[in-house]
Write a protein that holds these residues in place. Structure first.
Motif, mmCIF file in Angstrom:
data_model
loop_
_atom_site.group_PDB
_atom_site.id
_atom_site.type_symbol
_atom_site.label_atom_id
_atom_site.label_comp_id
_atom_site.label_asym_id
_atom_site.label_seq_id
_atom_site.Cartn_x
_atom_site.Cartn_y
_atom_site.Cartn_z
ATOM 1 N N VAL A 4 31.432 36.750 38.933
ATOM 2 C CA VAL A 4 31.818 37.103 37.569
ATOM 3 C C VAL A 4 33.111 37.920 37.574
ATOM 4 C CG1 VAL A 4 31.171 38.432 35.528
ATOM 5 C CG2 VAL A 4 29.463 37.015 36.677
ATOM 6 N N ILE A 5 33.192 38.895 38.480
ATOM 7 C CA ILE A 5 34.386 39.741 38.564
ATOM 8 C C ILE A 5 35.601 38.913 38.983
ATOM 9 C CG2 ILE A 5 35.431 41.736 39.688
ATOM 10 C CD1 ILE A 5 33.180 42.440 37.793
ATOM 11 N N ALA A 39 26.612 40.161 47.255
ATOM 12 C CA ALA A 39 26.010 39.906 45.936
ATOM 13 C C ALA A 39 26.861 38.837 45.248
ATOM 14 C CB ALA A 39 25.968 41.195 45.117
ATOM 15 N N GLU A 55 27.198 38.515 41.011
ATOM 16 C CA GLU A 55 27.973 39.573 40.363
ATOM 17 C C GLU A 55 29.449 39.509 40.777
ATOM 18 O OE1 GLU A 55 25.260 39.870 42.060
ATOM 19 O OE2 GLU A 55 23.760 41.123 41.048
ATOM 20 N N ALA A 114 34.104 46.547 42.472
ATOM 21 C CA ALA A 114 33.073 45.518 42.526
ATOM 22 C C ALA A 114 32.954 44.935 43.930
ATOM 23 C CB ALA A 114 33.385 44.410 41.526
ATOM 24 N N ARG A 116 26.667 31.321 47.547
ATOM 25 C CA ARG A 116 25.451 31.449 46.730
ATOM 26 C C ARG A 116 24.594 30.188 46.750
ATOM 27 N NH1 ARG A 116 25.221 33.248 40.311
ATOM 28 N NH2 ARG A 116 22.939 33.331 40.161
ATOM 29 N N PHE A 137 29.458 45.089 45.760
ATOM 30 C CA PHE A 137 28.786 43.812 46.031
ATOM 31 C C PHE A 137 29.061 43.290 47.439
ATOM 32 C CE2 PHE A 137 29.617 43.392 41.284
ATOM 33 C CZ PHE A 137 28.385 43.963 40.958
#
Length: 304
Positions: A134-135, A128, A131, A45, A200, A49
């Motif tokens: 979340v990981i 990113a 995403e 990930a 973000r 990302f």
């Protein structure tokens, strides 16, 4: 002269494994499986990302998995060779050797993470954030679950000065290395989450590589502490507090004075000692006094 039958009665083994040795082995294997799966997910990930903080957390989890695998292997090796007479004082220190090795690996990885993060700091790239966050949260959950599995309901920190030294006598550095690694890994997960959220919603893209640097520093500090403590055991460093306890027990009645004393750790909660003394006390009397020092599992007494 001691009869052959009496000699057989005096013979003893040198098994100085920790009381929770087998239980620690099982818990470690469960955590190895759990974190290996999460490690692969975070590294993939982080690459997809483009998150350095997530990659740092993934690679840290990779070292965590390697360290735990080393720990599990050390437990198995120590148990399998517990009665092997080639190991003069048993295999109780195998876990300290494993902890030392895993700490060296972590130190190298910490440097790699820091270098890569510095490069990302001066050459930022698109991340990113959603995403990757979340990981990272999933990774934190895995870390918390791993810490719970490894703790096994035991306390890892003393509450006062006396408890600290008592815990130092009894702690299993192999399990301690795994447990501390999980805690450090959880911290880097928190740092990664903070960096991703800030990137973000606040546009602080620079915070992602900065957190990678912080994570590298955390890993390096953990590695140094473990290197220092395990090296002390491997080099048979004496504990001054335990030495003083031995002197107090032997010399307090006034009929014996220690002129030569060697104390070293042979396993979790187990120490060996060679005690040379002079005075009117007999060797058997001195040996009886030393039974009050519960950390001593193998004692040789010499009178002059």
């Amino acid at each position: 002269m001691t009869a052959p039958g009496d000699i057989d009665a005096l013979a003893h083994d040198h098994v100085f494994l920790g009381d929770s040795h087998d239980d620690n082995t099982r818990r470690t294997l469960w955590v190895v499986a759990l974190t290996t799966i999460m490690m692969v997910g975070e590294i993939v990930a982080g690459t997809v990302f483009n998150s350095m903080a997530l990659l740092a957390d993934g690679f840290h989890m990779a070292t965590h998995a390697v360290a735990l695998a080393i720990a599990a292997g050390a437990y198995a090796y120590a148990r399998r060779n517990a009665h092997n007479r080639r190991f003069t004082f048993g295999t109780g220190k195998v876990g300290d050797l494993a902890g030392f090795a895993s700490a060296l690996v972590l130190a190298i990885i910490a440097i790699g993470i820091a270098v890569e993060s510095v490069q990302r700091l001066f050459n930022p790239s698109t991340v990113a954030f959603g995403e990757a966050t979340v990981i990272a949260v999933i990774g934190l959950i895995v870390n918390i679950a791993s810490a719970f599995l490894l703790s096994g309901g035991h306390h890892h920190h003393g509450h006062d000065h006396h408890d600290h030294h008592h815990g130092a006598h009894h702690r299993d550095n192999n399990m301690r290395s795994a447990f501390m690694h999980v805690l450090a890994d959880a911290l880097t997960s928190v740092l990664a989450i903070a960096a991703l959220i800030a990137g973000r919603y606040l546009g602080w893209v620079w915070l992602d590589p900065v957190m990678g640097i912080v994570g590298g520093i955390v890993i390096a500090a953990w590695a140094w502490n473990l290197l220092r403590d395990t090296a002390a055991v491997l080099l048979d460093t004496s504990d001054p507090h335990l030495e003083q306890e031995i002197r107090d027990e032997v010399e307090r009645p006034g009929d014996a004075r220690i002129f030569d004393l060697h104390v070293w750790r042979v396993g979790p909660g187990a120490h060996a000692a060679i005690v040379g003394f002079a005075g009117g006390a007999s060797t058997e009397t001195v040996r009886q006094r030393l039974t009050a020092v519960h950390e001593l599992q193998h004692v040789t007494v010499e009178a002059r």
